[in-house]
Design a protein around this motif. Structure first.
Motif, short mmCIF file in Angstrom:
data_model
loop_
_atom_site.label_atom_id
_atom_site.label_comp_id
_atom_site.label_asym_id
_atom_site.label_seq_id
_atom_site.Cartn_x
_atom_site.Cartn_y
_atom_site.Cartn_z
N HIS A 330 0.84 -1.20 0.00
CA HIS A 330 0.00 0.00 0.00
C HIS A 330 0.87 1.25 0.00
O HIS A 330 2.06 1.22 0.35
CB HIS A 330 -0.96 0.00 1.19
N GLN A 331 0.28 2.37 -0.40
CA GLN A 331 1.01 3.64 -0.53
C GLN A 331 0.38 4.74 0.32
O GLN A 331 0.42 5.92 -0.03
CB GLN A 331 1.07 4.06 -2.01
N ASP A 332 -0.20 4.36 1.44
CA ASP A 332 -0.90 5.32 2.29
C ASP A 332 -0.01 6.48 2.70
O ASP A 332 -0.44 7.64 2.72
CB ASP A 332 -1.44 4.63 3.54
N ASP A 333 1.24 6.18 3.03
CA ASP A 333 2.15 7.24 3.47
C ASP A 333 2.44 8.22 2.34
O ASP A 333 2.49 9.43 2.55
CB ASP A 333 3.47 6.64 3.98
N TYR A 334 2.61 7.68 1.12
CA TYR A 334 2.94 8.56 0.00
C TYR A 334 1.77 9.49 -0.33
O TYR A 334 1.96 10.69 -0.52
CB TYR A 334 3.30 7.75 -1.25
N TRP A 335 0.57 8.93 -0.40
CA TRP A 335 -0.58 9.73 -0.82
C TRP A 335 -1.11 10.60 0.31
O TRP A 335 -1.98 11.45 0.09
CB TRP A 335 -1.68 8.83 -1.39
N GLY A 336 -0.63 10.39 1.51
CA GLY A 336 -0.92 11.32 2.61
C GLY A 336 -2.37 11.42 2.99
O GLY A 336 -2.91 12.51 3.13
N ILE A 337 -3.03 10.26 3.19
CA ILE A 337 -4.46 10.28 3.55
C ILE A 337 -4.69 11.11 4.80
O ILE A 337 -5.70 11.78 4.93
CB ILE A 337 -4.97 8.84 3.74
N LYS A 338 -3.75 11.11 5.74
CA LYS A 338 -3.98 11.83 6.99
C LYS A 338 -4.06 13.34 6.77
O LYS A 338 -4.57 14.08 7.60
CB LYS A 338 -2.86 11.52 7.98
N GLN A 339 -3.56 13.81 5.60
CA GLN A 339 -3.55 15.24 5.32
C GLN A 339 -4.83 15.71 4.61
O GLN A 339 -5.05 16.90 4.51
CB GLN A 339 -2.34 15.58 4.45
#
Length: 342
Positions: A330-339
């Motif tokens: 998964h790429q959650d960190d790259y796409w920055g869902i938390k932002q």
């Protein structure tokens, strides 16, 4: 990405040929892919019956999936990829999960759960759940992965001067026509050349929909086309254009495929989706955000050239990256869902 000799069950609705491109790329990478349409058929009547949850049509869906189950029995798949899942019966998923405990099961949605609440019932059947909708990822604890572009749209030789200042190609739904015409009129006032292509899958279905949808009641039928454009045709129109207009559904924040195709083509983007500011590739020189309730176009946006995207960003937007995200990491960190949402 190692798909060599991997067996993949892929179930998806037909969506403008993207499902074919996904299956073809998986096969190019060495996978053995069994693809099946998620719907029993793709007629306008079928889609309408599925949407209204007709009990009569549910029997046809169950028969379709019973036949499919007989085809799949005894096959050992490494992966099962389901896209959307609007019509797939839960009973089919229960049987598949029970009979295939070692199969990696992946679900991806390019629509919001607010529009398709059935998604909430699908998540428990899958090992990995992905969505293009940032609010759904946060609310339901899903992996966030935006859509992608096909190689047809990769940056190509520019036409100078461009034939069109603004191009729009999209399905006629929600408030797209109302916004599109406001943009077209503003462009006309500024002497800009435009290309607008509103698509509907069928005339009768559109006429009926027009009766009940106030957004479509003022639609000029002469501006509507019932023929799909090929990706190669769309890519050529983009190549001839300075910028591309994107009008997202008002109740969705996830980025449309058009976003990635336009930027991969090296074209500036005018979009009504303000959430685009939260993505790694956002730059105000390339992306002009429109207020759908008060459409204004900044003429200065057309005075500067497209700011070329870094190769690493372009790679992350590609189909290959999308596949790697779903199947391997998964790429959650790259796409920055938390932002995306405060």
């Amino acid at each position: 990405m190692n798909f060599v000799q991997k067996k993949i069950l892929f179930i998806s609705p037909y969506f403008f040929g993207y499902e074919k491109a996904i299956a073809a790329r998986l096969r190019e990478l060495g996978a053995e892919v069994d693809f099946y349409n998620e719907r029993p058929s793709d007629t306008i009547i079928t889609k309408g019956m599925i949407r209204v949850k007709s009990k009569l049509y549910q029997k046809k869906i169950l028969r379709y999936y019973e036949k499919l189950w007989h085809k799949l029995e005894g096959k050992n798949y490494d992966y099962f990829l389901l896209i959307k899942g609007e019509s797939i019966p839960l009973s089919f998923l229960e049987k598949f999960v029970s009979a295939n405990p070692d199969t990696s099961k992946i679900f991806y949605s390019y629509d919001a759960a607010a529009e398709y609440p059935k998604f909430l019932k699908l998540y428990p059947f899958f090992d990995s759940n992905f969505t293009f909708e940032p609010s759904d990822a946060k609310r339901y604890h899903l992996h966030f992965r935006p859509l992608f572009f096909l190689e047809d749209y990769k940056l190509s030789e520019k036409i100078s001067p461009p034939k069109f200042n603004v191009a729009f190609i999209g399905t006629a739904h929600t408030d797209r026509y109302l916004i599109g015409e406001k943009v077209r009129n503003l462009c006309s006032e500024r002497g800009f050349k435009t290309f607008f292509y509103y698509y509907a899958p069928g005339k009768l279905a559109f006429v009926l929909k027009k009766i009940f949808d106030k957004n479509l009641q003022h639609f000029d039928m002469n501006r509507l086309s019932f023929s799909k454009l090929k990706h190669s045709e769309i890519a050529e129109i983009y190549r001839e254009s300075f910028s591309v207009l994107d009008i997202n559904k008002p109740f969705q924040n996830g980025l449309t495929m058009r976003t990635f195709e336009a930027l991969a083509s090296g074209k500036k983007l005018l979009t009504t989706n303000c959430d685009i500011k939260n993505y790694p590739f956002y730059h105000p020189e390339n992306i002009h955000i429109l207020d759908r309730n008060d459409i204004e176009i900044n003429a200065d946006f057309f005075q500067t050239e497209f700011r070329k995207l870094d190769a690493s960003i372009l790679e992350k937007m590609s189909l290959d990256s999308w596949l790697h995200c779903l199947f391997f990491q998964h790429q959650d960190d790259y796409w920055g869902i938390k932002q995306c949402f405060n």
